[in-house]
Scaffold this active site. Structure first.
Site, PDB file in Angstrom:
ATOM      1  N   GLY A  75       0.783  -1.241   0.000  1.00 14.40           N
ATOM      2  CA  GLY A  75       0.000   0.000   0.000  1.00 14.40           C
ATOM      3  C   GLY A  75       0.808   1.281   0.000  1.00 14.40           C
TER       4      GLY A  75
ATOM      5  CG  ASP B  29       0.028  -4.745 -16.031  1.00 18.71           C
ATOM      6  OD1 ASP B  29      -0.674  -4.151 -15.204  1.00 18.71           O
ATOM      7  OD2 ASP B  29       0.724  -5.737 -15.736  1.00 18.71           O
TER       8      ASP B  29
ATOM      9  CG  HIS C  34       3.045  -2.418 -14.817  1.00 18.01           C
ATOM     10  ND1 HIS C  34       2.707  -3.608 -14.201  1.00 18.01           N
ATOM     11  CD2 HIS C  34       4.102  -2.692 -15.631  1.00 18.01           C
ATOM     12  CE1 HIS C  34       3.514  -4.563 -14.636  1.00 18.01           C
ATOM     13  NE2 HIS C  34       4.364  -4.034 -15.501  1.00 18.01           N
TER      14      HIS C  34
HETATM   15  C1  GAR Z   1       3.930  -1.303  -7.157  1.00 19.98           C
HETATM   16  O1  GAR Z   1       5.273  -1.382  -7.563  1.00 19.98           O
HETATM   17  C2  GAR Z   1       3.016  -1.314  -8.363  1.00 19.98           C
HETATM   18  O2  GAR Z   1       3.530  -0.611  -9.453  1.00 19.98           O
HETATM   19  C3  GAR Z   1       2.923  -2.790  -8.644  1.00 19.98           C
HETATM   20  O3  GAR Z   1       2.791  -3.376  -7.371  1.00 19.98           O
HETATM   21  C4  GAR Z   1       3.507  -2.584  -6.431  1.00 19.98           C
HETATM   22  C5  GAR Z   1       2.578  -2.285  -5.284  1.00 19.98           C
HETATM   23  O4  GAR Z   1       3.274  -1.626  -4.258  1.00 19.98           O
HETATM   24  N1  GAR Z   1       1.797  -3.094  -9.502  1.00 19.98           N
HETATM   25  C6  GAR Z   1       1.830  -4.000 -10.479  1.00 19.98           C
HETATM   26  O5  GAR Z   1       2.794  -4.708 -10.701  1.00 19.98           O
HETATM   27  C7  GAR Z   1       0.554  -4.090 -11.311  1.00 19.98           C
HETATM   28  N2  GAR Z   1       0.736  -4.956 -12.415  1.00 19.98           N
HETATM   29  P1  GAR Z   1       2.474  -0.862  -3.121  1.00 19.98           P
HETATM   30  O6  GAR Z   1       1.476  -1.866  -2.544  1.00 19.98           O
HETATM   31  O7  GAR Z   1       3.529  -0.492  -2.108  1.00 19.98           O
HETATM   32  O8  GAR Z   1       1.796   0.334  -3.737  1.00 19.98           O
END
Ligand code: GAR
Length: 208
Positions: free
Chosen positions: A15, A147, A111
């Site tokens: 999050g 994505d 992403h």
């Molecule tokens: C982030 O790096 C986001 O870009 C990625 O998951 C992570 C979540 O981090 N999303 C994807 O890979 C979507 N395909 P967070 O929970 O700390 O925001």
């Protein structure tokens, strides 16, 4: 003064992007309010963080449920909260067509790569394994493919010879934290439009 636009945040894990959005709002960098935070996982630290911040934080578990049924429940919660924009922030689920139709051009995702390169899981690891010299992050509108939708904003990050997945992910994440709020601000301003999957600023002649 116009009413603040309402955001619905969906997350599955840490999050940190949600927290960065909440911090941008608090600091006055983003004119919006978070109307609801929904996690599909009970153990998501982001859900706990949303509760600590006193936000409307809801758990709608997805495990063992039919996608369409789970999505319908999430859509109902988002509609009840009257959200203007749905922001996927580390929400590790593909949305069903009904979900996407419920919020036309009103769902965005972040992403950790320069799409269309390296969609899916472990984008940073994919970038290292491929040997690209530049990667970054992408904020895009969500469509039915993973994505894939129209790109709102991208930020680049150089890949260093010394990088491993951890160091590269950390530098990309720093960029994600500013990129997401910037992109949300752009979308909420109504200043951008999508034509043939290209997102561009409206010219003044076209009006708002
Ligand atoms: C982030 O790096 C986001 O870009 C990625 O998951 C992570 C979540 O981090 N999303 C994807 O890979 C979507 N395909 P967070 O929970 O700390 O925001």
């Amino acid at each position: 003064m116009a009413a603040l636009k309402k955001l619905g945040i969906l997350l599955s894990g840490r999050g940190s992007n949600f927290e960065a959005i909440a911090d941008s709002i608090k600091a006055g960098r983003l004119q919006a309010e978070i109307a609801i935070v929904i996690s599909n996982r009970a153990d998501a630290p982001g859900l706990e963080s949303a509760r600590r911040r006193g936000l409307n934080a809801q758990l709608i578990p997805s495990k063992g449920r039919v996608r369409e049924e789970h999505d319908a429940e999430v859509v109902t919660a988002l509609k009840q909260a009257q959200v203007d924009l749905v922001c996927l922030a580390g929400y590790m689920r593909l949305l069903s067509p009904d979900f996407i139709r419920a919020f036309p051009s009103r769902i965005v995702n972040i992403h950790p790569s320069l799409l269309p390169a390296f969609p899916g899981m472990d984008a940073q690891k994919q970038a290292l394994a491929y040997g690209v010299k530049v990667t970054g992050c992408t904020v895009h509108f969500v469509d039915e493919h993973l994505d894939h939708g129209p790109i709102i904003l991208q930020k680049t990050v150089p890949v260093l010879d010394s990088d491993d997945e951890h160091t590269l992910s950390a530098r990309i994440l720093q960029q994600e934290h500013t990129a997401y709020s910037e992109a949300i601000g752009l979308v909420l301003s109504g200043e951008v439009e999508v034509q043939d999957r290209v997102v561009r600023k409206r010219t003044h002649a076209e009006g708002k």
